[in-house]
Scaffold this motif. Structure first.
Motif, PDB file in Angstrom:
ATOM      1  N   MET A   1       0.742  -1.174  -0.096  1.00 11.64           N
ATOM      2  CA  MET A   1       0.113   0.064  -0.097  1.00 11.64           C
ATOM      3  C   MET A   1       0.959   1.301   0.090  1.00 11.64           C
ATOM      4  O   MET A   1       1.962   1.263   0.666  1.00 11.64           O
ATOM      5  CB  MET A   1      -0.960   0.158   1.258  1.00 11.64           C
ATOM      6  CG  MET A   1      -1.843   1.267   1.127  1.00 11.64           C
ATOM      7  SD  MET A   1      -3.338   1.032   2.140  1.00 11.64           S
ATOM      8  CE  MET A   1      -3.526  -0.202   2.863  1.00 11.64           C
ATOM      9  N   ALA A   4       0.245   7.851   2.547  1.00 13.94           N
ATOM     10  CA  ALA A   4      -0.905   9.176   2.256  1.00 13.94           C
ATOM     11  C   ALA A   4      -0.019  10.317   1.797  1.00 13.94           C
ATOM     12  O   ALA A   4       1.033  10.668   2.187  1.00 13.94           O
ATOM     13  CB  ALA A   4      -1.412   9.232   3.586  1.00 13.94           C
ATOM     14  N   LEU A  32     -13.357   4.238   6.155  1.00 13.43           N
ATOM     15  CA  LEU A  32     -11.914   4.539   5.518  1.00 13.43           C
ATOM     16  C   LEU A  32     -11.042   5.292   6.333  1.00 13.43           C
ATOM     17  O   LEU A  32     -10.391   6.000   5.667  1.00 13.43           O
ATOM     18  CB  LEU A  32     -12.482   5.222   4.165  1.00 13.43           C
ATOM     19  CG  LEU A  32     -13.111   4.493   3.424  1.00 13.43           C
ATOM     20  CD1 LEU A  32     -13.761   5.586   1.980  1.00 13.43           C
ATOM     21  CD2 LEU A  32     -12.311   3.416   2.687  1.00 13.43           C
ATOM     22  N   ASP A  34      -8.602   4.798   7.775  1.00 13.89           N
ATOM     23  CA  ASP A  34      -7.149   4.492   7.732  1.00 13.89           C
ATOM     24  C   ASP A  34      -6.613   4.939   6.243  1.00 13.89           C
ATOM     25  O   ASP A  34      -5.331   4.713   6.080  1.00 13.89           O
ATOM     26  CB  ASP A  34      -6.762   2.978   7.895  1.00 13.89           C
ATOM     27  CG  ASP A  34      -7.555   1.915   7.054  1.00 13.89           C
ATOM     28  OD1 ASP A  34      -8.763   2.493   6.545  1.00 13.89           O
ATOM     29  OD2 ASP A  34      -7.273   0.780   6.984  1.00 13.89           O
ATOM     30  N   GLN A  35      -7.344   5.426   5.281  1.00  9.86           N
ATOM     31  CA  GLN A  35      -7.043   5.461   3.920  1.00  9.86           C
ATOM     32  C   GLN A  35      -7.183   6.827   3.849  1.00  9.86           C
ATOM     33  O   GLN A  35      -6.431   7.859   3.040  1.00  9.86           O
ATOM     34  CB  GLN A  35      -7.965   4.648   2.900  1.00  9.86           C
ATOM     35  CG  GLN A  35      -7.765   3.391   3.058  1.00  9.86           C
ATOM     36  CD  GLN A  35      -8.370   2.543   2.147  1.00  9.86           C
ATOM     37  OE1 GLN A  35      -8.797   2.977   0.963  1.00  9.86           O
ATOM     38  NE2 GLN A  35      -9.231   1.639   2.551  1.00  9.86           N
ATOM     39  N   MET A  70      -4.684  11.819   1.929  1.00  8.15           N
ATOM     40  CA  MET A  70      -5.536  10.397   1.916  1.00  8.15           C
ATOM     41  C   MET A  70      -4.059   9.414   1.065  1.00  8.15           C
ATOM     42  O   MET A  70      -3.465   9.803   0.315  1.00  8.15           O
ATOM     43  CB  MET A  70      -6.678  10.535   0.825  1.00  8.15           C
ATOM     44  CG  MET A  70      -6.468  11.205  -0.387  1.00  8.15           C
ATOM     45  SD  MET A  70      -8.169  11.290  -1.227  1.00  8.15           S
ATOM     46  CE  MET A  70      -8.036  10.260  -2.212  1.00  8.15           C
ATOM     47  N   ILE A  71      -4.571   8.091   1.126  1.00 12.46           N
ATOM     48  CA  ILE A  71      -3.703   7.146   0.273  1.00 12.46           C
ATOM     49  C   ILE A  71      -4.780   7.025  -1.014  1.00 12.46           C
ATOM     50  O   ILE A  71      -6.069   6.706  -0.923  1.00 12.46           O
ATOM     51  CB  ILE A  71      -3.718   5.868   1.056  1.00 12.46           C
ATOM     52  CG1 ILE A  71      -2.841   6.080   2.314  1.00 12.46           C
ATOM     53  CG2 ILE A  71      -3.177   4.747   0.184  1.00 12.46           C
ATOM     54  CD1 ILE A  71      -2.883   4.796   3.070  1.00 12.46           C
ATOM     55  N   ASN A  73      -6.341   5.376  -4.033  1.00 10.67           N
ATOM     56  CA  ASN A  73      -6.680   4.052  -4.696  1.00 10.67           C
ATOM     57  C   ASN A  73      -8.071   4.191  -5.153  1.00 10.67           C
ATOM     58  O   ASN A  73      -8.683   5.418  -5.152  1.00 10.67           O
ATOM     59  CB  ASN A  73      -6.516   2.851  -3.671  1.00 10.67           C
ATOM     60  CG  ASN A  73      -7.521   3.069  -2.420  1.00 10.67           C
ATOM     61  OD1 ASN A  73      -8.649   3.696  -2.537  1.00 10.67           O
ATOM     62  ND2 ASN A  73      -7.017   2.741  -1.244  1.00 10.67           N
ATOM     63  N   THR A  76     -10.812   5.247  -2.452  1.00 10.04           N
ATOM     64  CA  THR A  76     -10.843   6.638  -1.980  1.00 10.04           C
ATOM     65  C   THR A  76     -11.142   7.863  -3.054  1.00 10.04           C
ATOM     66  O   THR A  76     -11.875   8.688  -2.950  1.00 10.04           O
ATOM     67  CB  THR A  76      -9.356   6.971  -1.542  1.00 10.04           C
ATOM     68  OG1 THR A  76      -8.448   6.665  -2.327  1.00 10.04           O
ATOM     69  CG2 THR A  76      -9.310   6.125  -0.065  1.00 10.04           C
TER      70      THR A  76
END
Length: 172
Positions: A1, A4, A32, A34-35, A70-71, A73, A76
């Motif tokens: 992964m 962020a 979400l 954690d994202q 944010m991460i 993907n 998201t």
């Protein structure tokens, strides 16, 4: 992964706080946290002269824009892009481009930036967003996400609300 990064989202003018509240709600509903780590409407304090009286007010630094840590993907991207009031990510075409270190420094976004001398039980005032002006006692503090939780009264019952450190001020 991947890690962020900060992205900038363009919104309808005047919808910045609504977009922030909608994304925060979606993060909570879809788990979400954690994202999508933080959603920010950067504010600056300016002094206005009204009727001969100087008054310090909070003003949006970038009207029409919301910043999101944010991460990136598919999930998201979809959540943010399909939030009501969002017109798109800032970047060429449909490819969101994260802010680089120098841009983040110029905007004053440094993780070490926000230091809170708060403890559970302290009373705070909300400075921005849907709960602006609300007063509440701190229930939990999350140092990693730079956020805290207060209870607000909603439809006659106490409801926990998560806020960023930059959105609250400790009451004297």
């Amino acid at each position: 992964m991947s890690e962020a990064k900060w992205y900038v989202v363009h919104t309808y003018s005047g919808y910045e706080n609504k977009v922030k509240a909608n994304i925060d709600k979606t993060i909570e509903n879809r788990h979400l946290e954690d994202q999508i780590l933080e959603v920010r409407v950067p504010l600056e304090e300016v002094t206005e002269l009204r009727n001969g009286v100087e008054k310090a007010v909070q003003r949006k630094m970038f009207p029409g824009y919301v910043m999101i840590h944010m991460i990136m993907n598919d999930d998201t991207w979809y959540v943010v892009r399909n939030t009501r009031g969002v017109t798109g990510f800032v970047g060429p075409g449909s490819k969101p481009v994260p802010l680089d270190e120098s841009e983040m420094e110029n905007l004053g976004i440094n993780k070490e930036d926000v230091i809170m001398d708060l403890a559970v039980g302290d009373v705070v005032t909300v400075l921005s967003g849907a709960w602006e002006g609300t007063v509440g006692a701190v229930q939990t503090i999350n140092e990693q996400k730079k956020s805290l939780t207060i209870n607000v009264e909603l439809f006659g019952r106490e409801t926990p609300v998560e806020l960023g450190f930059s959105e609250v001020k400790k009451m004297d």
